[in-house]
Each structure stands twice: as structure tokens, then as C-alpha cells.
Design a protein around this motif. Structure first.
Motif, PDB file in Angstrom:
ATOM      1  N   UNK A 101       0.857  -1.183   0.000  1.00  0.00           N
ATOM      2  CA  UNK A 101       0.000   0.000   0.000  1.00  0.00           C
ATOM      3  C   UNK A 101       0.890   1.228   0.000  1.00  0.00           C
ATOM      4  N   UNK A 102       0.576   2.198  -0.858  1.00  0.00           N
ATOM      5  CA  UNK A 102       1.353   3.425  -0.927  1.00  0.00           C
ATOM      6  C   UNK A 102       0.524   4.562  -0.346  1.00  0.00           C
ATOM      7  N   UNK A 103       1.084   5.221   0.661  1.00  0.00           N
ATOM      8  CA  UNK A 103       0.411   6.343   1.316  1.00  0.00           C
ATOM      9  C   UNK A 103       1.399   7.493   1.449  1.00  0.00           C
ATOM     10  N   UNK A 104       0.890   8.650   1.851  1.00  0.00           N
ATOM     11  CA  UNK A 104       1.743   9.825   2.049  1.00  0.00           C
ATOM     12  C   UNK A 104       1.763  10.284   3.504  1.00  0.00           C
ATOM     13  N   UNK A 105       0.834   9.781   4.326  1.00  0.00           N
ATOM     14  CA  UNK A 105       0.726  10.224   5.709  1.00  0.00           C
ATOM     15  C   UNK A 105       0.755   9.000   6.625  1.00  0.00           C
ATOM     16  N   UNK A 106       1.761   8.921   7.475  1.00  0.00           N
ATOM     17  CA  UNK A 106       1.922   7.767   8.359  1.00  0.00           C
ATOM     18  C   UNK A 106       0.769   7.656   9.346  1.00  0.00           C
ATOM     19  N   UNK A 107       0.239   8.762   9.838  1.00  0.00           N
ATOM     20  CA  UNK A 107      -0.865   8.714  10.809  1.00  0.00           C
ATOM     21  C   UNK A 107      -2.116   8.106  10.177  1.00  0.00           C
ATOM     22  N   UNK A 108      -2.415   8.466   8.933  1.00  0.00           N
ATOM     23  CA  UNK A 108      -3.574   7.891   8.251  1.00  0.00           C
ATOM     24  C   UNK A 108      -3.371   6.407   7.969  1.00  0.00           C
ATOM     25  N   UNK A 109      -2.141   6.040   7.633  1.00  0.00           N
ATOM     26  CA  UNK A 109      -1.835   4.630   7.397  1.00  0.00           C
ATOM     27  C   UNK A 109      -1.977   3.825   8.679  1.00  0.00           C
ATOM     28  N   UNK A 110      -1.532   4.372   9.798  1.00  0.00           N
ATOM     29  CA  UNK A 110      -1.677   3.686  11.081  1.00  0.00           C
ATOM     30  C   UNK A 110      -3.149   3.544  11.465  1.00  0.00           C
ATOM     31  N   UNK A 111      -3.961   4.553  11.169  1.00  0.00           N
ATOM     32  CA  UNK A 111      -5.394   4.469  11.458  1.00  0.00           C
ATOM     33  C   UNK A 111      -6.045   3.380  10.625  1.00  0.00           C
ATOM     34  N   UNK A 112      -5.566   3.168   9.405  1.00  0.00           N
ATOM     35  CA  UNK A 112      -6.124   2.127   8.543  1.00  0.00           C
ATOM     36  C   UNK A 112      -5.670   0.732   8.978  1.00  0.00           C
ATOM     37  N   UNK A 113      -4.497   0.622   9.614  1.00  0.00           N
ATOM     38  CA  UNK A 113      -3.990  -0.680  10.055  1.00  0.00           C
ATOM     39  C   UNK A 113      -4.928  -1.346  11.056  1.00  0.00           C
ATOM     40  N   UNK A 149      -7.242  -0.824  -5.656  1.00  0.00           N
ATOM     41  CA  UNK A 149      -7.001   0.530  -5.138  1.00  0.00           C
ATOM     42  C   UNK A 149      -8.315   1.191  -4.757  1.00  0.00           C
ATOM     43  N   UNK A 150      -9.309   1.075  -5.631  1.00  0.00           N
ATOM     44  CA  UNK A 150     -10.618   1.678  -5.348  1.00  0.00           C
ATOM     45  C   UNK A 150     -11.257   1.041  -4.115  1.00  0.00           C
ATOM     46  N   UNK A 151     -11.130  -0.269  -3.965  1.00  0.00           N
ATOM     47  CA  UNK A 151     -11.695  -0.969  -2.817  1.00  0.00           C
ATOM     48  C   UNK A 151     -11.044  -0.517  -1.512  1.00  0.00           C
ATOM     49  N   UNK A 152      -9.715  -0.405  -1.505  1.00  0.00           N
ATOM     50  CA  UNK A 152      -8.999   0.006  -0.300  1.00  0.00           C
ATOM     51  C   UNK A 152      -9.306   1.467   0.028  1.00  0.00           C
ATOM     52  N   UNK A 153      -9.371   2.318  -0.994  1.00  0.00           N
ATOM     53  CA  UNK A 153      -9.684   3.725  -0.758  1.00  0.00           C
ATOM     54  C   UNK A 153     -11.104   3.895  -0.224  1.00  0.00           C
ATOM     55  N   UNK A 154     -12.024   3.086  -0.726  1.00  0.00           N
ATOM     56  CA  UNK A 154     -13.412   3.140  -0.242  1.00  0.00           C
ATOM     57  C   UNK A 154     -13.482   2.733   1.227  1.00  0.00           C
ATOM     58  N   UNK A 155     -12.778   1.673   1.586  1.00  0.00           N
ATOM     59  CA  UNK A 155     -12.755   1.233   2.982  1.00  0.00           C
ATOM     60  C   UNK A 155     -12.106   2.298   3.870  1.00  0.00           C
ATOM     61  N   UNK A 156     -11.015   2.884   3.409  1.00  0.00           N
ATOM     62  CA  UNK A 156     -10.325   3.913   4.193  1.00  0.00           C
ATOM     63  C   UNK A 156     -11.231   5.125   4.394  1.00  0.00           C
ATOM     64  N   UNK A 157     -11.937   5.524   3.358  1.00  0.00           N
ATOM     65  CA  UNK A 157     -12.854   6.664   3.470  1.00  0.00           C
ATOM     66  C   UNK A 157     -13.974   6.359   4.455  1.00  0.00           C
ATOM     67  N   UNK A 158     -14.492   5.148   4.400  1.00  0.00           N
ATOM     68  CA  UNK A 158     -15.596   4.749   5.268  1.00  0.00           C
ATOM     69  C   UNK A 158     -15.164   4.649   6.731  1.00  0.00           C
ATOM     70  N   UNK A 159     -14.007   4.072   6.980  1.00  0.00           N
ATOM     71  CA  UNK A 159     -13.578   3.794   8.351  1.00  0.00           C
ATOM     72  C   UNK A 159     -12.818   4.948   9.011  1.00  0.00           C
ATOM     73  N   UNK A 161     -12.403   8.237   7.421  1.00  0.00           N
ATOM     74  CA  UNK A 161     -12.836   9.550   6.973  1.00  0.00           C
ATOM     75  C   UNK A 161     -11.886  10.191   5.977  1.00  0.00           C
ATOM     76  N   UNK A 162     -10.792   9.531   5.643  1.00  0.00           N
ATOM     77  CA  UNK A 162      -9.808  10.038   4.678  1.00  0.00           C
ATOM     78  C   UNK A 162      -9.423   8.937   3.713  1.00  0.00           C
ATOM     79  N   UNK A 163      -9.068   9.338   2.499  1.00  0.00           N
ATOM     80  CA  UNK A 163      -8.524   8.376   1.542  1.00  0.00           C
ATOM     81  C   UNK A 163      -7.032   8.278   1.845  1.00  0.00           C
ATOM     82  N   UNK A 164      -6.680   7.379   2.727  1.00  0.00           N
ATOM     83  CA  UNK A 164      -5.306   7.293   3.220  1.00  0.00           C
ATOM     84  C   UNK A 164      -4.358   6.684   2.193  1.00  0.00           C
ATOM     85  N   UNK A 165      -4.861   5.819   1.335  1.00  0.00           N
ATOM     86  CA  UNK A 165      -4.027   5.068   0.406  1.00  0.00           C
ATOM     87  C   UNK A 165      -4.083   5.720  -0.966  1.00  0.00           C
TER      88      UNK A 165
END
Length: 176
Positions: A101-113, A149-159, A161-165
Motif C-alpha cells: 500500500x502506498x500512502x503519504x501520511x503515516x498517521x492515516x496509514x496507522x489508522x487504517x492498520x 485501489x478503489x476498494x482500499x480507498x473506499x474502505x479507508x474513506x468509510x472507516x 474519513x480520509x482516503x489514506x491510500x
């Protein structure tokens, strides 16, 4: 007799002139080619160096503040690799996919973990619903990557509140 002497001397005199003409033509062609090559190299250097100068200047917003700089990419490997089976023309087929997974913000990536089990479940369901024939082509693999990518972004947005990936990347893709 005088005419014969003149005819004998004319071809000899014309031969060096024709040789000089060929040499001049060759030199002219070489000079034109060198000019064309130097213009091409100079133009390329000019446009490439112009692009470097534009990137070096910080962009300013109307308030005089510098625009935010794009952060460095952060990659998170999803381990273990995904293994999915297919029943294709009466034979059992398998697909193994390693994902980053490629992200730009470590805090958002940790929230998705925190939601990693849901993410892995969604990806397994997505992979198992694919057609084996389409996955054998490069276009099919790219389409699957974009769907993931779309599936992961949708889950990140839902859980979260940000498109972390930003992207889902396949680091290993095996069909058997």
C-alpha cells in the motif's frame, strides 16, 4: 590536331573540378548534419533545464505563503501474500499476489492498520471473483490493481474519513 589536344586536356581539367565539387557537397552535408544535431541537443538541454528551474521555485499561494510540498511515499507491505483459487475449465487454478500500500501520511496509514482484517477480507473477495483468462493479460492485471485501489480507498474513506491510500501496488503476481 589542335582540336584533339584541346579535347584531351578538357577531360583532365574537368576531372579535378568534379572531385572538388563532390568534396564540397560532402563537407556541406556533414556541416548541415552537425548543425541539426547541435540544435537538437541545445533545444533539449534548454527545455529540460527550464523544467528544473520551474520545479526549484517554490509555488506561492495568493497570500504569499509557499504551497504544501508533496510528502514522500510510505509503503506498507501486506503480509502474508494473498492466495486465491479458481475453478477454471474443470481444473484447479491458483493466484498469489503480494501487495504494498502506498500512502503519504503515516498517521492515516496507522489508522487504517486497525481495520486490516476487513481490508484483507475485501481484497480476497475481490480477487476470488475475477476471471482467470482476463488475469493472464497485462490489461487484466492493471484493471485488477485499479479495482483493488478503489476498494482500499473506499474502505479507508468509510472507516477513517480520509482516503489514506494513494495506490495499491502488486509486488508479486503469480498465476498457476
Amino acid at each position: 590536331m589542335a582540336k584533339k589536344d584541346i579535347e584531351k586536356t578538357l577531360p583532365d581539367a574537368a576531372a579535378p573540378a568534379a572531385g572538388k565539387g563532390k568534396h564540397k557537397l560532402i563537407i556541406l552535408i556533414v556541416l548541415v548534419l552537425l548543425l541539426a544535431i547541435s540544435l537538437s541537443v541545445g533545444g533539449t538541454w534548454f527545455f529540460l533545464s527550464k523544467g528544473d528551474q520551474d520545479e526549484a521555485k517554490p509555488e506561492t499561494v495568493s497570500g504569499g505563503q509557499a504551497a504544501p510540498v508533496k510528502q514522500a511515499a510510505i509503503y506498507e507491505m501486506l503480509t502474508p501474500a494473498f492466495i486465491v483459487n479458481f475453478n477454471y475449465k474443470g481444473r484447479q487454478r491458483y493466484m498469489q499476489v503480494s501487495i504494498a500500500l502506498m500512502a503519504r501520511d503515516q498517521a492515516l496509514l496507522d489508522a487504517l492498520k486497525v481495520h486490516m482484517p476487513v481490508l484483507r477480507n475485501n481484497l480476497v473477495m475481490l480477487f476470488s471473483g475475477q476471471d482467470f483468462d482476463s488475469l493472464a493479460t497485462p490489461v487484466g492485471k492493471e484493471m485488477l490493481r485499479q479495482l483493488a485501489t478503489a476498494s482500499v480507498q473506499e474502505l479507508a474513506q468509510k472507516e477513517t474519513g480520509n482516503v489514506a491510500i494513494e495506490q495499491v501496488l502488486f509486488t508479486n503476481f503469480v498465476l498457476q
